[in-house]
Design a protein around this motif. Structure first.
Motif, PDB file in Angstrom:
ATOM      1  N   LEU A  12      76.910   1.290 -89.749  1.00  0.00           N
ATOM      2  CA  LEU A  12      77.048   2.012 -88.519  1.00  0.00           C
ATOM      3  C   LEU A  12      75.764   1.290 -87.657  1.00  0.00           C
ATOM      4  CD1 LEU A  12      76.430   5.812 -88.127  1.00  0.00           C
ATOM      5  CD2 LEU A  12      76.279   4.231 -86.401  1.00  0.00           C
TER       6      LEU A  12
ATOM      7  N   ALA B 255      71.380   1.840 -87.155  1.00  0.00           N
ATOM      8  CA  ALA B 255      71.595   2.408 -85.776  1.00  0.00           C
ATOM      9  C   ALA B 255      70.394   2.069 -84.931  1.00  0.00           C
ATOM     10  CB  ALA B 255      72.045   3.849 -85.835  1.00  0.00           C
TER      11      ALA B 255
ATOM     12  N   THR C 297      58.702  -2.361 -87.242  1.00  0.00           N
ATOM     13  CA  THR C 297      60.148  -2.594 -86.564  1.00  0.00           C
ATOM     14  C   THR C 297      60.293  -3.833 -86.275  1.00  0.00           C
ATOM     15  OG1 THR C 297      59.595  -1.538 -84.754  1.00  0.00           O
ATOM     16  CG2 THR C 297      60.906  -0.114 -86.250  1.00  0.00           C
TER      17      THR C 297
HETATM   18  C1  FAD Z   1      62.431  -6.626 -75.368  1.00  0.00           C
HETATM   19  C2  FAD Z   1      62.442  -6.593 -76.787  1.00  0.00           C
HETATM   20  C3  FAD Z   1      61.914  -7.619 -77.300  1.00  0.00           C
HETATM   21  C4  FAD Z   1      61.837  -7.970 -78.837  1.00  0.00           C
HETATM   22  N1  FAD Z   1      61.291  -9.012 -79.381  1.00  0.00           N
HETATM   23  C5  FAD Z   1      61.235  -8.979 -80.640  1.00  0.00           C
HETATM   24  C6  FAD Z   1      60.890 -10.069 -81.280  1.00  0.00           C
HETATM   25  O1  FAD Z   1      60.551 -10.953 -80.729  1.00  0.00           O
HETATM   26  N2  FAD Z   1      61.000 -10.282 -82.852  1.00  0.00           N
HETATM   27  C7  FAD Z   1      61.368  -9.299 -83.643  1.00  0.00           C
HETATM   28  O2  FAD Z   1      61.544  -9.322 -84.551  1.00  0.00           O
HETATM   29  N3  FAD Z   1      61.908  -8.180 -82.901  1.00  0.00           N
HETATM   30  C8  FAD Z   1      61.929  -7.919 -81.616  1.00  0.00           C
HETATM   31  N4  FAD Z   1      62.402  -6.910 -80.864  1.00  0.00           N
HETATM   32  C9  FAD Z   1      62.756  -5.669 -81.736  1.00  0.00           C
HETATM   33  C10 FAD Z   1      64.054  -6.019 -82.459  1.00  0.00           C
HETATM   34  O3  FAD Z   1      64.929  -6.250 -81.389  1.00  0.00           O
HETATM   35  C11 FAD Z   1      64.550  -4.804 -83.193  1.00  0.00           C
HETATM   36  O4  FAD Z   1      63.737  -4.667 -84.240  1.00  0.00           O
HETATM   37  C12 FAD Z   1      66.074  -5.061 -83.752  1.00  0.00           C
HETATM   38  O5  FAD Z   1      67.062  -5.405 -82.657  1.00  0.00           O
HETATM   39  C13 FAD Z   1      66.462  -4.150 -84.686  1.00  0.00           C
HETATM   40  O6  FAD Z   1      67.800  -4.208 -85.245  1.00  0.00           O
HETATM   41  P1  FAD Z   1      68.792  -3.385 -85.793  1.00  0.00           P
HETATM   42  O7  FAD Z   1      70.151  -3.854 -86.033  1.00  0.00           O
HETATM   43  O8  FAD Z   1      68.082  -2.447 -86.706  1.00  0.00           O
HETATM   44  O9  FAD Z   1      68.955  -2.147 -84.418  1.00  0.00           O
HETATM   45  P2  FAD Z   1      69.455  -2.334 -82.957  1.00  0.00           P
HETATM   46  O10 FAD Z   1      69.366  -3.836 -82.468  1.00  0.00           O
HETATM   47  O11 FAD Z   1      69.014  -1.380 -81.958  1.00  0.00           O
HETATM   48  O12 FAD Z   1      70.945  -2.272 -83.199  1.00  0.00           O
HETATM   49  C14 FAD Z   1      71.633  -0.794 -83.606  1.00  0.00           C
HETATM   50  C15 FAD Z   1      73.022  -0.745 -83.002  1.00  0.00           C
HETATM   51  O13 FAD Z   1      73.476   0.356 -83.604  1.00  0.00           O
HETATM   52  C16 FAD Z   1      74.417   0.932 -82.628  1.00  0.00           C
HETATM   53  N5  FAD Z   1      74.367   2.332 -82.869  1.00  0.00           N
HETATM   54  C17 FAD Z   1      73.552   3.205 -82.740  1.00  0.00           C
HETATM   55  N6  FAD Z   1      73.943   4.538 -82.784  1.00  0.00           N
HETATM   56  C18 FAD Z   1      75.350   4.325 -83.027  1.00  0.00           C
HETATM   57  C19 FAD Z   1      76.439   5.283 -82.988  1.00  0.00           C
HETATM   58  N7  FAD Z   1      76.070   6.645 -83.439  1.00  0.00           N
HETATM   59  N8  FAD Z   1      77.739   4.975 -83.094  1.00  0.00           N
HETATM   60  C20 FAD Z   1      77.889   3.624 -83.125  1.00  0.00           C
HETATM   61  N9  FAD Z   1      76.846   2.616 -83.005  1.00  0.00           N
HETATM   62  C21 FAD Z   1      75.511   3.156 -82.890  1.00  0.00           C
HETATM   63  C22 FAD Z   1      73.759   0.640 -81.298  1.00  0.00           C
HETATM   64  O14 FAD Z   1      74.626   0.707 -80.006  1.00  0.00           O
HETATM   65  C23 FAD Z   1      73.050  -0.861 -81.355  1.00  0.00           C
HETATM   66  O15 FAD Z   1      73.934  -1.742 -81.174  1.00  0.00           O
HETATM   67  C24 FAD Z   1      62.257  -6.460 -79.529  1.00  0.00           C
HETATM   68  C25 FAD Z   1      62.708  -5.421 -78.910  1.00  0.00           C
HETATM   69  C26 FAD Z   1      62.721  -5.423 -77.609  1.00  0.00           C
HETATM   70  C27 FAD Z   1      63.478  -4.241 -77.030  1.00  0.00           C
END
Ligand code: FAD
Length: 335
Positions: A11, A121, A303
């Motif tokens: 998800l 998510a 995170t």
């Molecule tokens: C401006 C900024 C700069 C950053 N820079 C860094 C960095 O330099 N280095 C680093 O390590 N981290 C950085 N981060 C943090 C990093 O982006 C996150 O830790 C990372 O994106 C987490 O990945 P993820 O796949 O867990 O979640 P996400 O990237 O948030 O992806 C989750 C996905 O799940 C989808 N989703 C959620 N709920 C549902 C649902 N109910 N149904 C369907 N889809 C759903 C969302 O739409 C999203 O696309 C930064 C964050 C920001 C905001």
């Protein structure tokens, strides 16, 4: 409902979800990713595609969009199916032909069956931040845009772009060779948050008559017969109103996220915004349901992309072991 049972529903298509798809496929499992946005890449693609990231192993410096493109190439190589534009709403356990399955249903009315679920998510489902204009979504597909996908859509169009960040400035500059000029750029504050060089370039184009910058202004209303024809814009420091002709209203106000329905699935939470997991397995309080990445919480959690990818490996290997009744053991990818 009989068709398409996969081992794991993932998800969220952020970096963690894509890494989970890789590890499930690498262990010969089948996976389906369900993502609420119309694009993959999670926060990275949605909020900082054009910024450099420096701390992902193996990449001393990489553009956000390049990083998630590579994550997708790696993560989807075993054929995980990707369902974009579908927001997960409910998760139920069902029995089918003697199999215990999890049924994930989306707001779009589709139900996806799998033997296990990995929730990746992030901060929850992303959606574009909307203008404060009543029923504004009714103009979607009729002149209102939350993203610029193809420049050609805006050929010779009178564009009003709303926003003060990088995306608004980038597209004010990026549509110069496509849209009808001047492009109107509306921001509610006098100061832009975007890169100074982009703001300077927009100011230079304003002098040349190719951009009209309206600050501090806000769009108050949208008019048109079937399609957008004009917008009413308020100069907020003296409340005066102006009607501006417009074929394309492009609002680039960032994204908001909410854990939404996932918070009601009966999962034990860690704080208000994270799902509690056992970091040794990434399993949640519901058997067969795992979580990884920003959405997964425990004492001391950090995170970061790297941490999410590590948890994806733990979650996927534990899911596979759980489904096959095996001991948890990683498999090297070298050949
Ligand atoms: C401006 C900024 C700069 C950053 N820079 C860094 C960095 O330099 N280095 C680093 O390590 N981290 C950085 N981060 C943090 C990093 O982006 C996150 O830790 C990372 O994106 C987490 O990945 P993820 O796949 O867990 O979640 P996400 O990237 O948030 O992806 C989750 C996905 O799940 C989808 N989703 C959620 N709920 C549902 C649902 N109910 N149904 C369907 N889809 C759903 C969302 O739409 C999203 O696309 C930064 C964050 C920001 C905001």
């Amino acid at each position: 409902m009989d068709n398409g049972v996969v081992d794991v529903t993932i998800l969220g298509a952020g970096p963690t979800g894509l890494a989970a798809a890789y590890y499930v496929g690498h262990r010969d499992g089948t996976a389906r990713i369900v993502e609420s946005l119309e694009q993959i890449g999670g926060q990275v693609a949605a909020t900082y595609p054009e910024k450099h990231v420096y701390d992902v192993a193996g990449y001393p410096k990489v553009l956000g969009q390049t990083l998630v493109d590579l994550c997708a190439e790696q993560g989807l190589q075993y054929g995980a199916e990707v369902r974009l534009g579908e927001e997960a709403q409910t998760l139920e356990r069902i029995s089918q032909n003697g199999d215990e399955l999890l049924a994930l249903t989306t707001a779009q009315g589709n139900t996806y069956l799998s033997r296990a679920v990995i929730i990746t998510a992030g901060h929850g489902a992303f959606e574009p931040r909307r203008l404060g204009v009543e029923n504004v979504d009714e103009w979607l597909g009729r002149g209102l845009h939350y993203v610029v996908r193809e420049k050609a859509q805006f050929k010779d169009k009178r564009c009003v772009i709303v926003g003060g960040g990088d995306s608004a400035l980038d597209w004010t500059l990026g549509l110069q060779d496509t849209a009808r000029l001047p492009i109107v750029l509306v921001h509610r504050r006098d100061k832009f948050r975007a890169l100074e060089s982009s703001v300077n370039e927009a100011r230079r184009l304003e002098q040349a008559g190719a951009v009209r910058i309206l600050t501090p202004h806000e769009v108050r209303d949208v008019q048109g017969d079937g399609r957008i024809e004009s917008v009413t814009i308020e100069k907020t420091d003296d409340s005066s109103l102006e009607q501006v002709e417009c074929d394309a209203l492009i609002t680039l106000l960032g994204f908001v996220s909410h854990l939404g329905a996932i918070a009601d699935w009966g999962l034990e939470l860690h704080g208000k915004r994270q799902i509690l997991i056992d970091p040794k397995t990434c399993e949640t309080s519901i058997p067969g349901v795992y979580a990884a990445g920003d959405v997964a919480g425990y004492e001391g959690k950090i995170t970061l992309i790297t941490v999410g990818m590590g948890e994806a490996a733990i979650a996927a290997n534990n899911v596979i072991a759980h489904l096959r009744g095996e001991k948890v053991q990683p498999k090297y990818s070298t050949d």
